[in-house]
Design a protein around this motif. Structure first.
Motif, PDB file in Angstrom:
ATOM      1  N   ALA A  27      14.991  61.018  18.140  1.00 28.44           N
ATOM      2  CA  ALA A  27      14.473  60.419  16.912  1.00 28.44           C
ATOM      3  C   ALA A  27      13.493  59.293  17.236  1.00 28.44           C
ATOM      4  O   ALA A  27      12.482  59.100  16.538  1.00 28.44           O
ATOM      5  CB  ALA A  27      15.621  59.892  16.059  1.00 28.44           C
ATOM      6  N   LYS A  28      13.767  58.562  18.309  1.00 26.83           N
ATOM      7  CA  LYS A  28      12.892  57.472  18.733  1.00 26.83           C
ATOM      8  C   LYS A  28      11.510  57.997  19.119  1.00 26.83           C
ATOM      9  O   LYS A  28      10.484  57.395  18.781  1.00 26.83           O
ATOM     10  CB  LYS A  28      13.529  56.735  19.910  1.00 26.83           C
ATOM     11  N   ILE A  29      11.463  59.120  19.814  1.00 22.78           N
ATOM     12  CA  ILE A  29      10.176  59.719  20.197  1.00 22.78           C
ATOM     13  C   ILE A  29       9.375  60.078  18.949  1.00 22.78           C
ATOM     14  O   ILE A  29       8.162  59.836  18.869  1.00 22.78           O
ATOM     15  CB  ILE A  29      10.402  60.954  21.086  1.00 22.78           C
ATOM     16  N   ALA A  30      10.048  60.657  17.948  1.00 23.14           N
ATOM     17  CA  ALA A  30       9.377  61.019  16.700  1.00 23.14           C
ATOM     18  C   ALA A  30       8.864  59.770  15.979  1.00 23.14           C
ATOM     19  O   ALA A  30       7.769  59.777  15.387  1.00 23.14           O
ATOM     20  CB  ALA A  30      10.326  61.797  15.794  1.00 23.14           C
ATOM     21  N   ALA A  31       9.625  58.700  16.017  1.00 21.74           N
ATOM     22  CA  ALA A  31       9.211  57.454  15.365  1.00 21.74           C
ATOM     23  C   ALA A  31       7.981  56.863  16.055  1.00 21.74           C
ATOM     24  O   ALA A  31       7.049  56.373  15.394  1.00 21.74           O
ATOM     25  CB  ALA A  31      10.357  56.454  15.379  1.00 21.74           C
ATOM     26  N   GLN A  32       7.946  56.907  17.372  1.00 21.00           N
ATOM     27  CA  GLN A  32       6.799  56.384  18.111  1.00 21.00           C
ATOM     28  C   GLN A  32       5.546  57.200  17.801  1.00 21.00           C
ATOM     29  O   GLN A  32       4.446  56.643  17.684  1.00 21.00           O
ATOM     30  CB  GLN A  32       7.097  56.396  19.606  1.00 21.00           C
ATOM     31  N   ARG A  33       5.721  58.505  17.639  1.00 22.14           N
ATOM     32  CA  ARG A  33       4.589  59.362  17.280  1.00 22.14           C
ATOM     33  C   ARG A  33       4.073  59.010  15.880  1.00 22.14           C
ATOM     34  O   ARG A  33       2.868  58.921  15.644  1.00 22.14           O
ATOM     35  CB  ARG A  33       5.019  60.829  17.339  1.00 22.14           C
ATOM     36  N   ALA A  34       4.984  58.799  14.953  1.00 23.07           N
ATOM     37  CA  ALA A  34       4.598  58.453  13.588  1.00 23.07           C
ATOM     38  C   ALA A  34       3.875  57.108  13.527  1.00 23.07           C
ATOM     39  O   ALA A  34       2.961  56.918  12.721  1.00 23.07           O
ATOM     40  CB  ALA A  34       5.833  58.419  12.687  1.00 23.07           C
ATOM     41  N   ALA A  35       4.264  56.181  14.378  1.00 25.09           N
ATOM     42  CA  ALA A  35       3.612  54.870  14.411  1.00 25.09           C
ATOM     43  C   ALA A  35       2.126  55.021  14.721  1.00 25.09           C
ATOM     44  O   ALA A  35       1.273  54.356  14.107  1.00 25.09           O
ATOM     45  CB  ALA A  35       4.282  53.970  15.442  1.00 25.09           C
ATOM     46  N   GLN A  36       1.802  55.909  15.652  1.00 23.84           N
ATOM     47  CA  GLN A  36       0.405  56.131  16.015  1.00 23.84           C
ATOM     48  C   GLN A  36      -0.344  56.893  14.928  1.00 23.84           C
ATOM     49  O   GLN A  36      -1.478  56.554  14.580  1.00 23.84           O
ATOM     50  CB  GLN A  36       0.331  56.900  17.331  1.00 23.84           C
ATOM     51  N   GLU A  37       0.301  57.910  14.379  1.00 20.30           N
ATOM     52  CA  GLU A  37      -0.360  58.768  13.399  1.00 20.30           C
ATOM     53  C   GLU A  37      -0.570  58.085  12.054  1.00 20.30           C
ATOM     54  O   GLU A  37      -1.540  58.362  11.346  1.00 20.30           O
ATOM     55  CB  GLU A  37       0.452  60.060  13.203  1.00 20.30           C
ATOM     56  N   GLU A  38       0.359  57.175  11.675  1.00 16.56           N
ATOM     57  CA  GLU A  38       0.328  56.582  10.336  1.00 16.56           C
ATOM     58  C   GLU A  38      -0.026  55.101  10.352  1.00 16.56           C
ATOM     59  O   GLU A  38       0.047  54.431   9.311  1.00 16.56           O
ATOM     60  CB  GLU A  38       1.684  56.790   9.650  1.00 16.56           C
ATOM     61  N   ASN A  39      -0.429  54.587  11.509  1.00 20.85           N
ATOM     62  CA  ASN A  39      -0.841  53.193  11.639  1.00 20.85           C
ATOM     63  C   ASN A  39       0.243  52.228  11.161  1.00 20.85           C
ATOM     64  O   ASN A  39      -0.014  51.285  10.414  1.00 20.85           O
ATOM     65  CB  ASN A  39      -2.148  52.940  10.880  1.00 20.85           C
ATOM     66  N   LEU A  40       1.467  52.491  11.611  1.00 18.99           N
ATOM     67  CA  LEU A  40       2.601  51.615  11.317  1.00 18.99           C
ATOM     68  C   LEU A  40       3.018  50.907  12.599  1.00 18.99           C
ATOM     69  O   LEU A  40       2.792  51.405  13.703  1.00 18.99           O
ATOM     70  CB  LEU A  40       3.774  52.424  10.756  1.00 18.99           C
ATOM     71  N   TYR A  41       3.666  49.762  12.467  1.00 17.35           N
ATOM     72  CA  TYR A  41       4.104  49.009  13.641  1.00 17.35           C
ATOM     73  C   TYR A  41       5.450  49.549  14.086  1.00 17.35           C
ATOM     74  O   TYR A  41       6.409  49.592  13.306  1.00 17.35           O
ATOM     75  CB  TYR A  41       4.215  47.522  13.313  1.00 17.35           C
ATOM     76  N   PHE A  42       5.553  49.963  15.361  1.00 16.79           N
ATOM     77  CA  PHE A  42       6.829  50.471  15.861  1.00 16.79           C
ATOM     78  C   PHE A  42       7.767  49.309  16.144  1.00 16.79           C
ATOM     79  O   PHE A  42       7.462  48.426  16.958  1.00 16.79           O
ATOM     80  CB  PHE A  42       6.629  51.303  17.132  1.00 16.79           C
ATOM     81  N   ALA A  43       8.915  49.303  15.472  1.00 14.50           N
ATOM     82  CA  ALA A  43       9.919  48.263  15.650  1.00 14.50           C
ATOM     83  C   ALA A  43      11.017  48.805  16.561  1.00 14.50           C
ATOM     84  O   ALA A  43      11.835  49.618  16.135  1.00 14.50           O
ATOM     85  CB  ALA A  43      10.505  47.850  14.301  1.00 14.50           C
ATOM     86  N   PRO A  44      11.064  48.370  17.810  1.00 12.64           N
ATOM     87  CA  PRO A  44      12.059  48.902  18.741  1.00 12.64           C
ATOM     88  C   PRO A  44      13.451  48.375  18.428  1.00 12.64           C
ATOM     89  O   PRO A  44      13.612  47.392  17.691  1.00 12.64           O
ATOM     90  CB  PRO A  44      11.566  48.390  20.096  1.00 12.64           C
ATOM     91  N   SER A  45      14.454  49.012  18.999  1.00  9.61           N
ATOM     92  CA  SER A  45      15.830  48.555  18.815  1.00  9.61           C
ATOM     93  C   SER A  45      16.190  47.439  19.780  1.00  9.61           C
ATOM     94  O   SER A  45      17.248  46.821  19.646  1.00  9.61           O
ATOM     95  CB  SER A  45      16.809  49.723  19.001  1.00  9.61           C
ATOM     96  N   PHE A  46      15.320  47.200  20.765  1.00 12.23           N
ATOM     97  CA  PHE A  46      15.490  46.045  21.649  1.00 12.23           C
ATOM     98  C   PHE A  46      14.165  45.315  21.734  1.00 12.23           C
ATOM     99  O   PHE A  46      13.136  45.898  22.082  1.00 12.23           O
ATOM    100  CB  PHE A  46      15.960  46.438  23.050  1.00 12.23           C
ATOM    101  N   HIS A  47      14.202  44.018  21.420  1.00 12.62           N
ATOM    102  CA  HIS A  47      12.983  43.199  21.389  1.00 12.62           C
ATOM    103  C   HIS A  47      13.436  41.738  21.471  1.00 12.62           C
ATOM    104  O   HIS A  47      14.509  41.386  20.958  1.00 12.62           O
ATOM    105  CB  HIS A  47      12.229  43.461  20.075  1.00 12.62           C
ATOM    106  N   PRO A  48      12.656  40.852  22.101  1.00  9.86           N
ATOM    107  CA  PRO A  48      13.061  39.451  22.208  1.00  9.86           C
ATOM    108  C   PRO A  48      13.405  38.803  20.870  1.00  9.86           C
ATOM    109  O   PRO A  48      14.337  37.988  20.788  1.00  9.86           O
ATOM    110  CB  PRO A  48      11.840  38.786  22.846  1.00  9.86           C
ATOM    111  N   GLU A  49      12.685  39.182  19.801  1.00  8.86           N
ATOM    112  CA  GLU A  49      12.972  38.585  18.498  1.00  8.86           C
ATOM    113  C   GLU A  49      14.284  39.106  17.912  1.00  8.86           C
ATOM    114  O   GLU A  49      14.952  38.406  17.153  1.00  8.86           O
ATOM    115  CB  GLU A  49      11.818  38.821  17.531  1.00  8.86           C
ATOM    116  N   LEU A  50      14.645  40.339  18.243  1.00 11.93           N
ATOM    117  CA  LEU A  50      15.945  40.847  17.815  1.00 11.93           C
ATOM    118  C   LEU A  50      17.060  40.098  18.540  1.00 11.93           C
ATOM    119  O   LEU A  50      18.078  39.735  17.941  1.00 11.93           O
ATOM    120  CB  LEU A  50      16.051  42.347  18.090  1.00 11.93           C
TER     121      LEU A  50
END
Length: 304
Positions: free
Chosen positions: A111-134
């Protein structure tokens, strides 16, 4: 959001043979600890990338609820990918918080791979499940816990991708405490444990545990860099161990707990002989579980 409580339950202490503080992250507005990171991540995103119109992410449910809730509060779109067969009730909650939900892939990592693909195709910001702000956000529950119980010997923390355990380590280190941090994984999704022991990312072929918050095949290298140095050890527990801990929570505290939420207690009970008489804490990371699955777990014979 309000701070969540941490309680010492006498029956649970008797069961574990130790003084046990339970950090109740099932008492947040989304029923899980992830909401904290959603707030801090979205605050950072709004200020660092004001041009962004929306986010896309992948989840098994709790991360997705936090992202959808925070995005909606800022007027941003939230598109969320979950694997096929994901929790029906977590899916409903994400939609209720405003998410555009897409079901695809056999597990979280697909599902994560599909989300990363959608981020590029739809100009959305990919929000990872691990990030310094999280990590910054979820570390606040550890600050609350350590403020209430600064003399803890050990804290048990479940691991999915690792924001929870990294937040606890960050708070422990910031306060200069000597508390030992023990990570907990499912023995059916033990990539974090294998990676911790190998000193490098080790993927697993499957992650077939009912504790969906820990059902990850590919550990985060960024998280490993933190818990690889800051954790005392990582313990693997079985689905049966987790189900037993869920029952213990209900019998001893009358709290409803999801699989990942019960994992820390499962590990403590597994190590009760070595932890006897100590002051410890377990992170009850969430209580979001489908009714039918919870009833099935509660139908198992009681153990004490």
């Amino acid at each position: 959001m309000q701070a969540t409580p941490q309680y010492v339950w006498p029956l649970l202490c008797e069961r574990a043979g130790a003084t046990v503080w339970v950090k109740h992250e099932n008492h947040t507005p989304t029923g899980a600890f992830k909401i904290r990171g959603g707030i801090t991540f979205m605050h950072w995103l709004r200020h660092s990338h004001p041009e962004v119109s929306g986010i896309v992410t992948a989840t098994r449910g709790n991360h997705g609820q936090s992202q959808a809730r925070a995005a909606k509060a800022l007027g941003l779109k939230a598109k969320i990918f979950v694997p096929l067969g994901n929790s029906r009730e977590k899916n409903a909650a994400m939609r209720a918080f405003g998410a555009d939900l897409v079901e695809t892939g056999r597990d979280f990592d697909e599902a994560k791979i599909a989300a990363q693909r959608a981020a590029q195709e739809e100009n959305l910001y990919f929000a990872p499940s691990f990030h310094p702000e999280l990590v910054r956000g979820v570390a606040t529950y550890a600050l609350e816990l350590f403020s209430a119980a600064p003399a803890l010997d050990t804290v048990y923390v479940p691991i999915g991708l690792g924001s929870g355990i990294c937040g606890v380590i960050a708070a422990r280190d910031a306060l200069a405490l000597k508390t030992k941090i023990v990570g907990v994984v499912s023995d059916k999704a033990d990539g974090a444990k294998l990676s911790f022991e190998a000193g490098r990312v080790v993927e697993t072929a499957t992650a077939d545990t009912f504790a969906d918050g820990m059902a990850v095949r590919i550990p985060s290298s960024e998280a490993l860099a933190i818990y690889g140095k800051g954790a005392e050890r990582i313990v693997a527990v079985s689905d049966d161990d987790i189900a037993t801990a869920m029952g213990a929570y209900f019998e001893d505290t009358h709290n409803l707990v999801e699989g990942a939420g019960a994992a820390a207690l499962a590990a403590l009970l597994k190590e009760r002989d070595t932890m006897r008489g100590k002051e410890v804490a377990v992170i009850l990371s969430g209580g979001n579980i489908d009714r039918d699955l919870y009833l099935a777990m509660m139908a198992r014979p009681s153990k004490r």
